[in-house]
Design a protein around this motif. Sequence first.
Motif, PDB file in Angstrom:
ATOM      1  N   MET A 205       1.100  -0.804  -0.535  1.00 42.71           N
ATOM      2  CA  MET A 205       0.044  -0.066  -0.279  1.00 42.71           C
ATOM      3  C   MET A 205       1.076   1.035   0.216  1.00 42.71           C
ATOM      4  O   MET A 205       1.653   1.680   1.259  1.00 42.71           O
ATOM      5  N   GLY A 206       0.893   2.043  -1.309  1.00 38.54           N
ATOM      6  CA  GLY A 206       2.189   3.283  -1.226  1.00 38.54           C
ATOM      7  C   GLY A 206       0.605   4.716  -1.527  1.00 38.54           C
ATOM      8  O   GLY A 206      -0.296   4.297  -0.634  1.00 38.54           O
ATOM      9  N   LYS A 207       1.109   4.886  -2.738  1.00 36.52           N
ATOM     10  CA  LYS A 207       0.125   6.027  -2.317  1.00 36.52           C
ATOM     11  C   LYS A 207       0.002   6.722  -4.189  1.00 36.52           C
ATOM     12  O   LYS A 207       1.750   6.706  -4.434  1.00 36.52           O
ATOM     13  N   GLU A 208      -1.096   6.717  -4.639  1.00 38.15           N
ATOM     14  CA  GLU A 208      -1.337   7.282  -6.169  1.00 38.15           C
ATOM     15  C   GLU A 208      -1.185   8.312  -6.493  1.00 38.15           C
ATOM     16  O   GLU A 208      -0.961   9.452  -5.362  1.00 38.15           O
ATOM     17  N   SER A 209      -0.499   8.763  -7.741  1.00 33.70           N
ATOM     18  CA  SER A 209      -0.538  10.571  -7.984  1.00 33.70           C
ATOM     19  C   SER A 209      -0.967  10.213  -9.473  1.00 33.70           C
ATOM     20  O   SER A 209      -1.152   9.136 -10.104  1.00 33.70           O
ATOM     21  N   HIS A 210      -0.548  11.661 -10.049  1.00 30.82           N
ATOM     22  CA  HIS A 210      -0.153  11.724 -11.641  1.00 30.82           C
ATOM     23  C   HIS A 210       0.735  11.015 -12.438  1.00 30.82           C
ATOM     24  O   HIS A 210       2.304  10.783 -11.600  1.00 30.82           O
ATOM     25  N   ALA A 211       1.013   9.429 -13.276  1.00 30.77           N
ATOM     26  CA  ALA A 211       1.694   9.891 -13.565  1.00 30.77           C
ATOM     27  C   ALA A 211       2.764  10.449 -13.998  1.00 30.77           C
ATOM     28  O   ALA A 211       3.820   9.288 -14.424  1.00 30.77           O
ATOM     29  N   ALA A 212       2.537  11.464 -14.524  1.00 27.78           N
ATOM     30  CA  ALA A 212       3.192  13.139 -14.840  1.00 27.78           C
ATOM     31  C   ALA A 212       4.475  13.664 -14.059  1.00 27.78           C
ATOM     32  O   ALA A 212       5.364  13.348 -13.801  1.00 27.78           O
ATOM     33  N   GLU A 213       3.881  12.352 -12.754  1.00 29.41           N
ATOM     34  CA  GLU A 213       4.537  13.200 -11.360  1.00 29.41           C
ATOM     35  C   GLU A 213       4.661  11.232  -9.944  1.00 29.41           C
ATOM     36  O   GLU A 213       3.912  12.279  -9.093  1.00 29.41           O
ATOM     37  N   PRO A 214       5.404  10.587 -10.779  1.00 29.53           N
ATOM     38  CA  PRO A 214       5.067   9.607  -9.652  1.00 29.53           C
ATOM     39  C   PRO A 214       5.865   9.971  -7.926  1.00 29.53           C
ATOM     40  O   PRO A 214       5.627   9.679  -7.832  1.00 29.53           O
ATOM     41  N   GLU A 215       6.607  11.003  -8.536  1.00 30.49           N
ATOM     42  CA  GLU A 215       7.651  11.581  -7.096  1.00 30.49           C
ATOM     43  C   GLU A 215       6.204  11.901  -6.488  1.00 30.49           C
ATOM     44  O   GLU A 215       7.013  12.099  -5.209  1.00 30.49           O
ATOM     45  N   ASN A 216       6.085  12.099  -6.863  1.00 22.28           N
ATOM     46  CA  ASN A 216       4.601  12.831  -5.847  1.00 22.28           C
ATOM     47  C   ASN A 216       3.611  11.331  -4.953  1.00 22.28           C
ATOM     48  O   ASN A 216       3.186  10.913  -3.969  1.00 22.28           O
ATOM     49  N   GLY A 217       3.395  10.211  -5.612  1.00 26.78           N
ATOM     50  CA  GLY A 217       3.160   9.566  -5.208  1.00 26.78           C
ATOM     51  C   GLY A 217       4.452   8.996  -4.805  1.00 26.78           C
ATOM     52  O   GLY A 217       5.613   8.791  -4.062  1.00 26.78           O
ATOM     53  N   ILE A 218       3.896   7.054  -4.181  1.00 25.26           N
ATOM     54  CA  ILE A 218       4.827   5.676  -3.768  1.00 25.26           C
ATOM     55  C   ILE A 218       4.050   4.893  -4.389  1.00 25.26           C
ATOM     56  O   ILE A 218       3.134   4.326  -4.418  1.00 25.26           O
ATOM     57  N   ASN A 219       4.633   4.774  -5.548  1.00 25.81           N
ATOM     58  CA  ASN A 219       4.814   3.587  -6.231  1.00 25.81           C
ATOM     59  C   ASN A 219       5.288   2.099  -6.476  1.00 25.81           C
ATOM     60  O   ASN A 219       6.794   2.548  -5.942  1.00 25.81           O
ATOM     61  N   PRO A 220       4.486   1.221  -5.825  1.00 20.74           N
ATOM     62  CA  PRO A 220       4.857   0.189  -5.496  1.00 20.74           C
ATOM     63  C   PRO A 220       6.036  -1.318  -6.809  1.00 20.74           C
ATOM     64  O   PRO A 220       6.843  -1.830  -5.875  1.00 20.74           O
TER      65      PRO A 220
END
Length: 377
Positions: free
Chosen positions: A184-199
């Motif tokens: 369980m991470g954090k979704e974000s805009h695909a243009a800004e993956p650094e703003n989320g936590i992609n597993p």
Amino acid sequence: MLSKIKAFRKELHQNPELSGFEAHTAKRIKAFVEANHHPTKIIEEIGGNGLAVVYEFPQKGATIVIRCELDALPIEEKNTFEHRSVTQGVSHKCGHDGHIAMVAGLVFWLKEQTFQSGKIVLLFQPAEETGEGAFEVLKDERFKNLKPDYIFALHNIPGEPLNRIVIVPKNFSATVQSLTIHLMGKESHAAEPENGINPAIGMAEIILEFSKLNVNNPNDKHFAVLTPVHLNMGQKSYGISAGIGELHYTIRTWTVEVMSTLKERIYKILNQISMHQGWVYSVDWFEYFPTVQNSDTCNEFIRKAAQEKGFEVKEKAHPFKFGEDFGWFSQEYQAAMFGLGAGVNTPALHHADYDFPDEILETGMDMFKAIIEGVIQ
């Protein structure tokens, strides 16, 4: 007699049912038994959809249980023969249809016997493929009241010559456990993956680190196989960087002790990667198959039966890698499984083109007959 048993096997193959849904299979077995002999009693819905066909004799003696499995697999039938599965996406690809036919076929022999003591139970067990059936049968008070002394079973083994008997000292099969790891991470805009936590990277690291835990040498006491069976991450929405992921594994070892150590190493890996990646995780454990511990006494009955019938015997140096929920029985009673060669060129178990070879039906029945006679006499 044999033609009836073969026809029954093909009827079962045509009408497979998944684990926990074997009600019609049980009805077919009951009808077959009652059409050909009348046992002392039939216990229905034992451990779920199971069936126990009981023969009691006048005097006290050993209670012998001969067990087989009812369930099929979620595999689409690829064969085109006349008795192919009529149920879409479900088929008998482990040979349980053949195992049932062997055990049910014993009724023809039993009606001719004049045993004076003991009890014989033909146990048709549900839900083997999920590791739940034997466990549920053991909890059923009606099974406990049968007071088994010995429990026997066989499994057909593709790759071994037809009718060869395979005996395994001590453990017959592996300890097997399945698990799902939820990330369980954090979704974000695909243009800004650094703003989320992609597993994604974490999932790749888990797969890599888990692969290092494999010790796929059957002669090694630390034998361990970790197999990824399903992966899932995010969704098919291309503007969103994924925030969740799942990894599904099945793991197997020779012993419960090695399994316990392996689980500890799995958690250590998950803790390290989650701290580095920033997501959190949880683990679901399910479909547990304890190793089948073959009793020396039961193995000796099997060996003598094979010798009496003149079958070729092979002593296997190490357990089979597959899981078998018969292991639950071996924790509570004197029990043993043996392998029955299904042919060198027969497709492997769980392959879409597998079909149980009718040539070994009589051998399986002869083995069970000789085992029963060896125990009673």
